[in-house]
Structure formats: structure tokens, C-alpha cells
Design an enzyme around this catalytic site. Structure first.
Site, PDB file in Angstrom:
ATOM      1  N   ARG A 110      34.831  42.654  39.750  1.00  0.00           N
ATOM      2  CA  ARG A 110      35.863  43.644  40.003  1.00  0.00           C
ATOM      3  C   ARG A 110      36.098  44.483  38.746  1.00  0.00           C
ATOM      4  O   ARG A 110      35.996  43.977  37.624  1.00  0.00           O
ATOM      5  CB  ARG A 110      37.168  42.952  40.421  1.00  0.00           C
ATOM      6  CG  ARG A 110      36.953  41.946  41.534  1.00  0.00           C
ATOM      7  CD  ARG A 110      38.231  41.609  42.256  1.00  0.00           C
ATOM      8  NE  ARG A 110      39.153  40.799  41.468  1.00  0.00           N
ATOM      9  CZ  ARG A 110      40.256  40.243  42.002  1.00  0.00           C
ATOM     10  NH1 ARG A 110      40.538  40.424  43.285  1.00  0.00           N
ATOM     11  NH2 ARG A 110      41.053  39.510  41.251  1.00  0.00           N
TER      12      ARG A 110
ATOM     13  N   LYS B 242      35.170  37.321  39.926  1.00  0.00           N
ATOM     14  CA  LYS B 242      35.922  36.508  40.875  1.00  0.00           C
ATOM     15  C   LYS B 242      34.971  35.508  41.513  1.00  0.00           C
ATOM     16  O   LYS B 242      34.034  35.884  42.210  1.00  0.00           O
ATOM     17  CB  LYS B 242      36.554  37.389  41.949  1.00  0.00           C
ATOM     18  CG  LYS B 242      37.418  36.597  42.937  1.00  0.00           C
ATOM     19  CD  LYS B 242      38.110  37.512  43.923  1.00  0.00           C
ATOM     20  CE  LYS B 242      38.960  36.720  44.899  1.00  0.00           C
ATOM     21  NZ  LYS B 242      39.648  37.594  45.884  1.00  0.00           N
TER      22      LYS B 242
ATOM     23  N   ASP C  66      43.275  42.762  45.100  1.00  0.00           N
ATOM     24  CA  ASP C  66      43.161  41.459  45.769  1.00  0.00           C
ATOM     25  C   ASP C  66      42.904  41.589  47.265  1.00  0.00           C
ATOM     26  O   ASP C  66      43.804  41.396  48.085  1.00  0.00           O
ATOM     27  CB  ASP C  66      44.410  40.610  45.516  1.00  0.00           C
ATOM     28  CG  ASP C  66      44.507  40.159  44.069  1.00  0.00           C
ATOM     29  OD1 ASP C  66      43.467  40.085  43.406  1.00  0.00           O
ATOM     30  OD2 ASP C  66      45.621  39.890  43.609  1.00  0.00           O
TER      31      ASP C  66
ATOM     32  N   ARG D 110      40.675  31.914  40.178  1.00  0.00           N
ATOM     33  CA  ARG D 110      39.228  32.014  40.378  1.00  0.00           C
ATOM     34  C   ARG D 110      38.670  33.289  39.739  1.00  0.00           C
ATOM     35  O   ARG D 110      37.527  33.637  39.967  1.00  0.00           O
ATOM     36  CB  ARG D 110      38.878  31.960  41.866  1.00  0.00           C
ATOM     37  CG  ARG D 110      39.259  33.178  42.663  1.00  0.00           C
ATOM     38  CD  ARG D 110      38.753  33.113  44.091  1.00  0.00           C
ATOM     39  NE  ARG D 110      39.593  32.322  44.951  1.00  0.00           N
ATOM     40  CZ  ARG D 110      39.236  31.155  45.468  1.00  0.00           C
ATOM     41  NH1 ARG D 110      38.061  30.639  45.225  1.00  0.00           N
ATOM     42  NH2 ARG D 110      40.051  30.495  46.253  1.00  0.00           N
TER      43      ARG D 110
ATOM     44  N   ASP E  49      52.406  38.795  43.431  1.00  0.00           N
ATOM     45  CA  ASP E  49      51.293  38.614  42.497  1.00  0.00           C
ATOM     46  C   ASP E  49      50.069  39.422  42.916  1.00  0.00           C
ATOM     47  O   ASP E  49      49.093  39.489  42.163  1.00  0.00           O
ATOM     48  CB  ASP E  49      50.924  37.137  42.373  1.00  0.00           C
ATOM     49  CG  ASP E  49      50.563  36.498  43.703  1.00  0.00           C
ATOM     50  OD1 ASP E  49      51.438  36.424  44.571  1.00  0.00           O
ATOM     51  OD2 ASP E  49      49.396  36.088  43.885  1.00  0.00           O
ATOM     52  N   ASN E  50      50.114  40.044  44.108  1.00  0.00           N
ATOM     53  CA  ASN E  50      49.011  40.889  44.567  1.00  0.00           C
ATOM     54  C   ASN E  50      49.362  42.369  44.512  1.00  0.00           C
ATOM     55  O   ASN E  50      48.754  43.175  45.207  1.00  0.00           O
ATOM     56  CB  ASN E  50      48.625  40.510  46.006  1.00  0.00           C
ATOM     57  CG  ASN E  50      48.017  39.124  46.099  1.00  0.00           C
ATOM     58  OD1 ASN E  50      47.526  38.592  45.114  1.00  0.00           O
ATOM     59  ND2 ASN E  50      48.058  38.532  47.272  1.00  0.00           N
TER      60      ASN E  50
ATOM     61  N   ASP F 282      38.591  25.206  43.405  1.00  0.00           N
ATOM     62  CA  ASP F 282      37.411  24.956  42.571  1.00  0.00           C
ATOM     63  C   ASP F 282      36.992  26.172  41.748  1.00  0.00           C
ATOM     64  O   ASP F 282      36.018  26.112  41.005  1.00  0.00           O
ATOM     65  CB  ASP F 282      36.239  24.480  43.430  1.00  0.00           C
ATOM     66  CG  ASP F 282      35.829  25.496  44.495  1.00  0.00           C
ATOM     67  OD1 ASP F 282      36.332  26.638  44.469  1.00  0.00           O
ATOM     68  OD2 ASP F 282      35.010  25.139  45.363  1.00  0.00           O
ATOM     69  N   GLY F 283      37.720  27.271  41.877  1.00  0.00           N
ATOM     70  CA  GLY F 283      37.390  28.457  41.095  1.00  0.00           C
ATOM     71  C   GLY F 283      36.197  29.239  41.597  1.00  0.00           C
ATOM     72  O   GLY F 283      35.840  30.267  41.020  1.00  0.00           O
TER      73      GLY F 283
ATOM     74  N   ARG G 166      49.917  42.575  37.077  1.00  0.00           N
ATOM     75  CA  ARG G 166      50.590  42.594  38.385  1.00  0.00           C
ATOM     76  C   ARG G 166      52.106  42.519  38.210  1.00  0.00           C
ATOM     77  O   ARG G 166      52.604  42.193  37.130  1.00  0.00           O
ATOM     78  CB  ARG G 166      50.136  41.389  39.216  1.00  0.00           C
ATOM     79  CG  ARG G 166      48.634  41.325  39.420  1.00  0.00           C
ATOM     80  CD  ARG G 166      48.081  39.983  38.902  1.00  0.00           C
ATOM     81  NE  ARG G 166      46.615  39.953  38.978  1.00  0.00           N
ATOM     82  CZ  ARG G 166      45.928  39.859  40.107  1.00  0.00           C
ATOM     83  NH1 ARG G 166      46.567  39.743  41.253  1.00  0.00           N
ATOM     84  NH2 ARG G 166      44.620  39.868  40.099  1.00  0.00           N
TER      85      ARG G 166
END
Length: 522
Positions: free
Chosen positions: A199, A129, A287, A109, A277-278, A141-142, A206
Site C-alpha cells: 500500500r 500488508k 483499509d 498485519r 481506526d479506519n 498471524d500477521g 488515522r
């Protein structure tokens, strides 16, 4: 200072690294590439500015007055592209989620617009984002909703002012469109107002950016070295040319991560979703999902409803989990043969060293001590846990203790107010804890005024409390942004007492679904 029209965007990431040759915005596995070009999806509605950060605008060399232009909301919602910008893209990466390998994840997203060069020459990446689907959106849905976007905007700026390394936020924009969400995935579906948060970071790479190609091997494995070289060249240039360049780099990533976690623990921040991944390769907080700052002190607190079954990401577990995450990054670099095993192990070991050193320094300052004393720290935290004391307010009120003038067994009025009503036994236990604390202060002999100044600089008076953010969310969903603006004004100076800001210092000490306990739904 630039206007929107003359703000030029660069993109070293896409200029130097291999991308996805498939230009279609379709859900798919992407191999042999580190990103896919993708444009934001216009909402077809009229976006509006909810809040902006003049300080972040200045970082980018953007005139803060540009925040108020209608065109600004168009660009920051994804409805329009900057005229002098790089081509937008979404990164691909993988990650361990709740300890299990999840395979390809990616920016589902988030869409990177490119990087703006600030007045000091620093490049800052801009990322939207909630601006639409990407090839990595999976079944989503992004889009993003107001409640999660507002929380991320608040946290990004509040954590910066608290002195915690973090990504920043330029703006929060309402899209004017509604989004379907089931907050707790329990069938309670409702329409929520859509929003986009812009952001800003030096890099959005990451740990998982290295893990995915390493996990695939074959033709993807060279991507690990290419990405490592890119990150070192742009963010760790002092390591270039060293024979042990990659091991030294991993060691610095480990140290930065350790210092970051120490800062979290010192201010009571609980991330809630510490998947690999965060984890930022630069040691920044990244995140902001179902995060929370401790109010009632409970080391077992998790703000993530999805974590209640395993309690993997509780406040007390963050140091261990991030150590494990650093080890997973090391495994990816080892798979690419960037360093020998003994060098990787030594580099990972720097995490614990940095964490311990940074945490002890921060905790000593919070207690008003020149040197960390484990016994004093454990004694105070134990008393706080036993009574469910407010983490922030109790530490702030410790500065009221007077090692010379206080009567034995007494509790200073400011601390009594922070603790609230106490039973006789509780008061006696606090009196004994404070007597031992006073003796430790006397042993150090730091002048009272100097000690209190040290403590006030280490213990914030204001944090982004969940209930306060919920009030701002409710108001914003109703079309009023005053509550958010007032909260942000207070959070810009968290270590300074501000007249009239008393209502921002106290909330109920309990955990409520949808307030202190949240989901990953955004």
C-alpha cells in the site's frame, strides 16, 4: 527513474516522533510511543508478482520495469529489505469499533517500510500488508490471503481512477505459502494462498492514532500534540503559525472527510468497516476490507457480514457515521487541550457543510444539471430503489434521455437495457419519473451534447464489481492472473466506453455470501 537498489527511503515519522524502546516482536501493550520497530517475517518460500501498478511506481520515482524483477517480489513480500531503506515499523493506535471503544489496536498485519520521495518531491509511504506479525497482531498471524489482498489492490487503483481520494497500491505479490483461514468464523477452516499488497499513501495516520494516547492520559497525553504537530508540519503546512492552528486543522480534516464521503455516495461505494481506526487523517479512503460498490440499489446494503446484526455501516449510514467519527477525533484533541470546545464544535460542523456542498455538486453532474435539484434526485433514486435497479448502469444510461425528442412516458432503449424487464406498472412509474426529469432538463436548457458529456464524466461505465473480482480471485488462486489484468485495464478508464468490455458492466443483482457479502477475515 530509480532501480530498487537506488530507491532511497526516508522516515520522518520515526525520525520526529517517539518510538517503542522495546525491540522485541512480542504481543504487548505499548505506551509512551507511536510506533514499534519491526521487520517483516520472511515466508521461506519463493514469492511471485501477481500484479503491479506502473503508475504508482512512477509516483515513487521507480522505473516500472523494476516490477518484473525477481528481487522486486522478494522485497514486496517482506523476504528481503531494501538496501537503502529506513528501519521498518508498525504504528500503534486505538479506535472505536462498531461504536464501542476497543483500546489499543495498531498495525497488526501492516509494516511500514519508509517513504520514497517522488519526482515532484512528494513523500509516499510504503506499507506491506500481510508481511508478518507485529506487537499489535493480537491473536492474528500477521499474514494476508490472496482474496483479500487482490480486492485491496483492485480497489486502491480503481477508486483512484474513479476520482475518489484513496490510498494506492504498488503491487500484489503471492508469497508461495499457504495461510489457515476461517472466512466467516463458522468453523469452515481451509488453507488459502498467502499474499502481500504494498500500500502507498502520503500518510497512514488515522483518527485512532490520536484517540489512543488521549484515552490513556498521563504520560501518553503529550503524544497527541506531538503527532498533531507532525501531521500539520508535513501535510497542512499552510496552517503553521496560526493562533488557531489546531482548530483550523481539525476543520480541514472535517472538510476533507466530508468531501470523501460525498465521493463515496456518488459512486455507490460502501466501506463496510468505518471504525475510527479506519479513518485517514488526510481524508483518503483507507483499509479496504469487506467493501462493496452498489450494484442493486439498496440504501440499507452492507457488504460486511459482521454488520448484519446492527446495520451500522450501511450505505445510507456512512455520512452520519463519519460525522460521528470526526467528533471522536475532536474529543481526543479536546482531551489534549489543543483547542477550546466552541472552536472544536465549529470545526466539526464543517464536515456537514463540505459533505452537502460536494454531494450536491456530484449529484447535479450525475443528473446532467447545472444546479442540484433535490426533487429530481429523490425521484430518480426512489424509482431505482423500488425496482432494485443497477446503480452504476442506471445513472450511466440517464444520459440517453432526450428532453426534446423523447415521447411522453417513454424509456430510452439504453435505459431500458440498464433497468432490465419491467412490469407494466413499473414501466409507467419510470415513464412518469422520466417525464418530470425531462421537464427539469428543459428548464435548464443545457445543450444535449454538453449535458451528456457532463453526465458521462460523472457516471462511470465500469466499477470493481464483486462477482468480477471473485472471478479474478478464483483464477489467481489457480495460478492464472489474466482475469485480474484484464479487469484492471478496464478499470483504469472507468468513464470511457471500451469496445469488448461489455462483460464488465453486468452482474447478477443479488447478495451472495462470499461475493457481495464478506467478512473482515483477510
Amino acid at each position: 527513474m530509480h532501480t530498487l537498489e537506488d530507491l532511497k527511503l526516508e522516515s520522518p515519522f520515526t525520525a520526529e516522533l517517539p518510538g517503542d524502546p522495546n525491540a522485541s516482536n512480542t504481543l504487548r501493550q505499548v505506551s509512551g510511543a507511536l510506533y514499534s520497530f519491526v521487520d517483516p517475517t520472511p515466508t521461506g518460500t519463493r514469492p511471485y508478482l501477481v500484479a503491479g501498478s506502473p503508475a504508482v511506481a512512477q509516483l515513487l520515482g521507480l522505473d516500472p520495469r523494476e516490477l518484473r524483477r525477481p528481487e522486486f517480489a522478494d522485497v514486496l513480500s517482506g523476504n528481503a529489505l531494501l538496501p537503502n531503506g529506513a528501519q521498518p515499523f508498525a504504528q500503534t493506535y486505538g479506535g472505536h469499533q462498531f461504536g464501542s471503544w476497543a483500546g489499543q489496536l495498531g498495525d497488526g498485519r501492516a509494516i511500514n517500510l519508509g517513504a520514497a520521495r517522488g519526482p515532484d518531491g512528494q513523500l509516499w509511504e510504503l506499507q506491506l500488508k500481510g508481511a508478518g506479525m507485529t506487537p499489535y497482531s493480537r491473536r492474528a498471524d500477521g499474514r494476508a490471503v490472496m482474496r483479500s489482498s487482490l480486492r485491496e489492490f483492485v480497489a486502491s487503483e480503481a477508486m483512484h481512477h474513479l476520482g475518489v481520494p484513496t490510498t494506492r497500491a504498488l503491487a500484489l505479490v503471492g508469497t508461495g505459502a499457504e495461510v489457515v483461514r476461517d472466512m466467516f468464523y463458522n468453523g469452515n477452516v481451509r488453507m488459502e494462498p498467502g499474499a502481500v499488497v504494498c500500500r502507498v499513501a502520503r500518510s497512514f495516520v488515522r483518527f485512532g492514532s490520536f484517540q489512543l494516547p488521549a484515552s490513556r492520559g498521563g504520560g501518553d497525553m503529550p503524544l497527541v500534540r506531538l503527532l498533531a504537530d507532525h501531521v500539520i508540519r508535513h501535510h497542512f503546512p499552510h496552517l503553521l503559525g496560526r493562533e488557531d492552528c489546531y482548530a483550523a486543522w481539525l476543520g480541514e480534516v472535517a472538510q476533507r472527510t466530508g468531501r470523501l464521503v460525498a465521493a463515496w455516495q456518488a459512486v455507490g461505494f460502501c466501506h463496510g468497516v468505518l471504525n475510527t481506526d479506519n479513518m485517514s487523517i488526510l481524508g483518503d479512503t483507507i483499509d479496504y476490507g469487506p467493501y462493496g460498490l452498489l450494484e442493486r440499489f439498496d440504501p440499507s446494503f452492507t457488504p460486511n457480514a459482521s454488520d448484519l446484526g446492527g446495520l451500522r455501516y450501511t450505505f445510507r449510514n456512512q455520512p452520519e457515521i463519519c460525522n460521528w467519527n470526526v467528533a471522536q477525533l475532536a474529543n481526543a484533541l479536546l482531551a489534549a487541550e489543543l483547542m477550546p470546545l466552541d472552536a472544536a464544535e465549529e470545526a466539526v460542523g464543517r464536515y456537514s457543510e463540505a459533505l452537502t456542498e460536494a454531494y450536491q455538486a456530484r449529484m447535479a453532474a450525475k443528473l446532467g444539471l447545472r444546479a442540484y435539484d433535490k426533487g429530481t434526485a429523490v425521484s430518480v433514486l426512489t424509482a431505482m430503489h423500488a425496482d432494485g435497479a443497477d446503480f452504476t448502469n442506471t445513472f450511466r444510461a440517464l444520459a440517453a434521455v432526450d428532453a426534446e425528442a423523447d415521447a411522453p412516458g417513454s424509456i430510452p432503449p439504453a435505459l431500458q437495457q440498464a433497468l432490465g424487464p419491467l412490469e407494466a406498472e413499473q414501466a409507467a412509474e419510470w415513464g412518469a419519473t422520466l417525464d418530470a426529469y425531462r421537464l427539469r432538463l428543459q428548464d435548464e436548457g443545457m445543450p444535449t451534447a454538453e449535458r451528456r458529456a457532463l453526465q458521462d464524466s460523472a457516471n462511470p461505465a465500469y466499477i470493481p464489481r464483486n462477482a468480477l473480482m471473485q472471478d479474478a480471485i478464483a483464477a489467481a488462486e489457480a495460478g492464472s492472473f489474466d482475469e485480474l489484468h484484464e479487469l484492471m485495464a478496464v478499470l483504469e478508464r472507468p468513464y470511457t466506453l471500451q469496445p469488448g468490455a461489455e462483460r464488465f458492466t453486468h452482474t447478477e443483482r443479488k447478495v451472495r455470501m462470499g461475493v457481495e457479502l464478506l467478512s473482515c477475515s483477510s
